[in-house]
Design a protein around this motif. Structure first.
Motif, PDB file in Angstrom:
ATOM      1  N   GLN A  14       9.055  -1.108  -1.957  1.00 15.49           N
ATOM      2  CA  GLN A  14       8.349   0.031  -1.369  1.00 15.49           C
ATOM      3  C   GLN A  14       7.896   1.009  -2.442  1.00 15.49           C
ATOM      4  O   GLN A  14       6.796   1.561  -2.384  1.00 15.49           O
ATOM      5  N   ALA A  17       4.961  -0.586  -4.228  1.00 18.69           N
ATOM      6  CA  ALA A  17       3.758  -0.515  -3.392  1.00 18.69           C
ATOM      7  C   ALA A  17       3.111   0.863  -3.493  1.00 18.69           C
ATOM      8  O   ALA A  17       1.875   0.978  -3.541  1.00 18.69           O
ATOM      9  N   ASP A  21      -0.866   1.717  -4.876  1.00 19.87           N
ATOM     10  CA  ASP A  21      -1.658   2.065  -3.691  1.00 19.87           C
ATOM     11  C   ASP A  21      -3.158   2.071  -3.953  1.00 19.87           C
ATOM     12  O   ASP A  21      -3.953   1.869  -3.018  1.00 19.87           O
ATOM     13  N   ARG A  24      -5.070  -0.775  -2.484  1.00 18.42           N
ATOM     14  CA  ARG A  24      -5.150  -0.963  -1.034  1.00 18.42           C
ATOM     15  C   ARG A  24      -6.606  -0.943  -0.603  1.00 18.42           C
ATOM     16  O   ARG A  24      -7.390  -0.107  -1.035  1.00 18.42           O
ATOM     17  N   VAL A  44       4.854  -5.639  -0.504  1.00 14.88           N
ATOM     18  CA  VAL A  44       3.754  -5.093  -1.298  1.00 14.88           C
ATOM     19  C   VAL A  44       2.408  -5.579  -0.765  1.00 14.88           C
ATOM     20  O   VAL A  44       1.465  -4.792  -0.616  1.00 14.88           O
TER      21      VAL A  44
END
Length: 219
Positions: A14, A17, A21, A24, A44
């Motif tokens: 987490q 991730a 970001d 994303r 992830v």
């Protein structure tokens, strides 16, 4: 500074991730190094709206000391040796035998995880290669070189914790390195996790098939 130890691999994933970001929405491929990193890879990949697969590499163990890495071999049979191999004076015949043994295990894993089918196409993609930690870095370097041969658009190494010397080697291969902590002196990866249970082969297959309870549901 990242607080250690991580509670578990989920906590580490987490946090990774969050650091990743910016990818994303760019449909990255997350390639996890089995076995421990595969559940992390699912977290992830889901957080980044990406795809998950494995990159199959195996470390080559030193004669009489299988846990000591002298290098690694990838799925194409390419062998990468490190400084330990030279220091021990390991001969070519041993390296060839060890590489063949590890290649057989790689093929078994490809069959078990993906029914023997090919991995995701990586050409022109953003690829994030993930492991739960780096000690010598031999396996990660072999994984990155294997991916690089497929001409990704951008190649990222992502790990929660690593030895600083290993990161220096990895930075020569990856376009970007994301690491949350580099404790010194560096000890075994497991010591930087509160919980670090073994991840079995069946668990890996379940995660890759999307049947893991934490997996994002389609639709």
């Amino acid at each position: 500074m990242t607080e250690l130890p991580f509670r578990d691999r989920e906590d580490a994933a987490q946090r990774l991730a969050a650091r990743l970001d910016r990818y994303r929405g760019r449909h990255p491929v997350v390639l996890a190094i089995p076995r421990g990193a595969v559940p992390m890879g699912r977290i992830v990949a889901d957080a980044l709206d990406g795809e998950l697969d494995v990159v199959l590499v195996r470390k080559l163990g030193a004669p009489g000391h299988s846990e000591l890495a002298i290098g690694a071999v990838d799925e194409a049979g390419t062998v990468e040796l490190n400084a330990v191999a030279k220091a021990l004076g390991v001969d070519d015949a041993y390296v060839r035998r060890e590489a063949e043994r590890q290649l057989a295990l790689i093929r078994e894993r490809r069959q078990r995880y993906r029914g023997g089918g090919p991995g995701l196409a990586l050409g022109g993609r953003i690829v994030i290669v993930l492991d739960d930690g780096l000690a010598t870095g031999a396996t990660m370097i072999a994984a990155l070189r294997s991916v690089r041969a497929q001409q990704p658009q951008w190649l990222v190494c992502a790990v929660p914790v690593a030895a600083e010397s290993s990161l220096e080697d990895v930075q020569l291969v990856a376009d970007e390195v994301v690491c949350l902590a580099t404790p010194a002196p560096f000890h075994a990866v497991s010591l930087y996790y509160g919980r670090f249970p073994d991840v079995g082969e069946e668990s890996v297959a379940i995660v890759l098939a999307g049947r893991w309870p934490g997996a994002r549901q389609a639709g």
